[in-house]
Design a protein around this motif. Structure first.
Motif, short mmCIF file in Angstrom:
data_model
loop_
_atom_site.label_atom_id
_atom_site.label_comp_id
_atom_site.label_asym_id
_atom_site.label_seq_id
_atom_site.Cartn_x
_atom_site.Cartn_y
_atom_site.Cartn_z
N ILE A 82 -38.77 -30.14 84.13
CA ILE A 82 -37.70 -29.34 83.53
C ILE A 82 -38.07 -28.96 82.11
O ILE A 82 -37.90 -27.81 81.70
CB ILE A 82 -36.37 -30.13 83.55
CG1 ILE A 82 -35.92 -30.37 85.00
CG2 ILE A 82 -35.29 -29.39 82.77
CD1 ILE A 82 -34.75 -31.32 85.14
N PHE A 83 -38.60 -29.93 81.36
CA PHE A 83 -39.00 -29.67 79.97
C PHE A 83 -40.08 -28.60 79.91
O PHE A 83 -40.01 -27.69 79.09
CB PHE A 83 -39.50 -30.97 79.34
CG PHE A 83 -39.91 -30.81 77.91
CD1 PHE A 83 -38.95 -30.63 76.92
CD2 PHE A 83 -41.25 -30.83 77.56
CE1 PHE A 83 -39.33 -30.48 75.59
CE2 PHE A 83 -41.63 -30.67 76.24
CZ PHE A 83 -40.67 -30.50 75.25
N LYS A 84 -41.06 -28.68 80.78
CA LYS A 84 -42.14 -27.68 80.81
C LYS A 84 -41.60 -26.31 81.18
O LYS A 84 -42.02 -25.29 80.62
CB LYS A 84 -43.24 -28.10 81.79
CG LYS A 84 -44.11 -29.23 81.27
CD LYS A 84 -45.16 -29.62 82.27
CE LYS A 84 -46.00 -30.78 81.79
NZ LYS A 84 -46.99 -31.20 82.79
N ALA A 85 -40.66 -26.25 82.11
CA ALA A 85 -40.08 -24.98 82.52
C ALA A 85 -39.29 -24.36 81.37
O ALA A 85 -39.41 -23.17 81.10
CB ALA A 85 -39.19 -25.18 83.74
N VAL A 86 -38.50 -25.18 80.70
CA VAL A 86 -37.71 -24.69 79.56
C VAL A 86 -38.64 -24.23 78.45
O VAL A 86 -38.44 -23.17 77.84
CB VAL A 86 -36.75 -25.79 79.06
CG1 VAL A 86 -36.12 -25.40 77.72
CG2 VAL A 86 -35.67 -26.07 80.10
N LEU A 87 -39.69 -25.00 78.19
CA LEU A 87 -40.64 -24.65 77.15
C LEU A 87 -41.35 -23.34 77.48
O LEU A 87 -41.55 -22.49 76.61
CB LEU A 87 -41.67 -25.77 77.00
CG LEU A 87 -42.57 -25.69 75.78
CD1 LEU A 87 -41.76 -25.84 74.50
CD2 LEU A 87 -43.65 -26.75 75.84
N ALA A 88 -41.68 -23.14 78.75
CA ALA A 88 -42.37 -21.91 79.18
C ALA A 88 -41.47 -20.69 78.97
O ALA A 88 -41.97 -19.60 78.73
CB ALA A 88 -42.78 -22.03 80.63
N VAL A 89 -40.16 -20.87 79.07
CA VAL A 89 -39.22 -19.76 78.89
C VAL A 89 -38.93 -19.54 77.41
O VAL A 89 -38.88 -18.40 76.94
CB VAL A 89 -37.91 -20.03 79.66
CG1 VAL A 89 -36.86 -18.98 79.32
CG2 VAL A 89 -38.18 -20.04 81.16
N VAL A 90 -38.75 -20.62 76.66
CA VAL A 90 -38.32 -20.54 75.27
C VAL A 90 -39.47 -20.18 74.33
O VAL A 90 -39.26 -19.42 73.38
CB VAL A 90 -37.66 -21.87 74.84
CG1 VAL A 90 -37.37 -21.88 73.35
CG2 VAL A 90 -36.38 -22.09 75.63
N ALA A 91 -40.67 -20.68 74.59
CA ALA A 91 -41.80 -20.48 73.68
C ALA A 91 -42.08 -19.00 73.39
O ALA A 91 -42.20 -18.62 72.23
CB ALA A 91 -43.04 -21.18 74.20
N PRO A 92 -42.18 -18.13 74.40
CA PRO A 92 -42.43 -16.71 74.11
C PRO A 92 -41.31 -16.06 73.30
O PRO A 92 -41.58 -15.22 72.44
CB PRO A 92 -42.51 -16.06 75.49
CG PRO A 92 -42.80 -17.17 76.43
CD PRO A 92 -42.19 -18.39 75.83
N LEU A 93 -40.07 -16.48 73.53
CA LEU A 93 -38.95 -15.93 72.78
C LEU A 93 -39.04 -16.33 71.31
O LEU A 93 -38.81 -15.51 70.42
CB LEU A 93 -37.63 -16.41 73.37
CG LEU A 93 -37.35 -15.96 74.80
CD1 LEU A 93 -36.07 -16.62 75.32
CD2 LEU A 93 -37.22 -14.45 74.88
N VAL A 94 -39.39 -17.59 71.07
CA VAL A 94 -39.53 -18.09 69.70
C VAL A 94 -40.67 -17.38 69.00
O VAL A 94 -40.53 -16.95 67.85
CB VAL A 94 -39.75 -19.62 69.71
CG1 VAL A 94 -40.10 -20.12 68.31
CG2 VAL A 94 -38.51 -20.33 70.24
N ILE A 95 -41.79 -17.22 69.68
CA ILE A 95 -42.95 -16.54 69.10
C ILE A 95 -42.59 -15.10 68.77
O ILE A 95 -42.92 -14.59 67.69
CB ILE A 95 -44.15 -16.61 70.07
CG1 ILE A 95 -44.63 -18.06 70.18
CG2 ILE A 95 -45.28 -15.70 69.59
CD1 ILE A 95 -45.63 -18.28 71.27
#
Length: 43
Positions: free
Chosen positions: A5-18
């Motif tokens: 779940i953490f990896k999935a959330v990170l995969a979605v959130v990381a590009p938005l943050v960048i």
């Protein structure tokens, strides 16, 4: 399970943050360039 779940959330959130960070940096650069332009004397 939590790591998936953490990896999935990170995969979605990381590009938005960048993208957000890149937009902020580009806005600051644009403001600096706009402020610098009026100081130049017209030829």
């Amino acid at each position: 399970m939590k790591s998936r779940i953490f990896k999935a959330v990170l995969a979605v959130v990381a590009p938005l943050v960048i993208e957000f960070i890149v937009k902020k940096i580009s806005e600051k650069l644009n403001k600096k360039s706009q402020e610098a332009e009026p100081k130049k004397l017209p030829a």
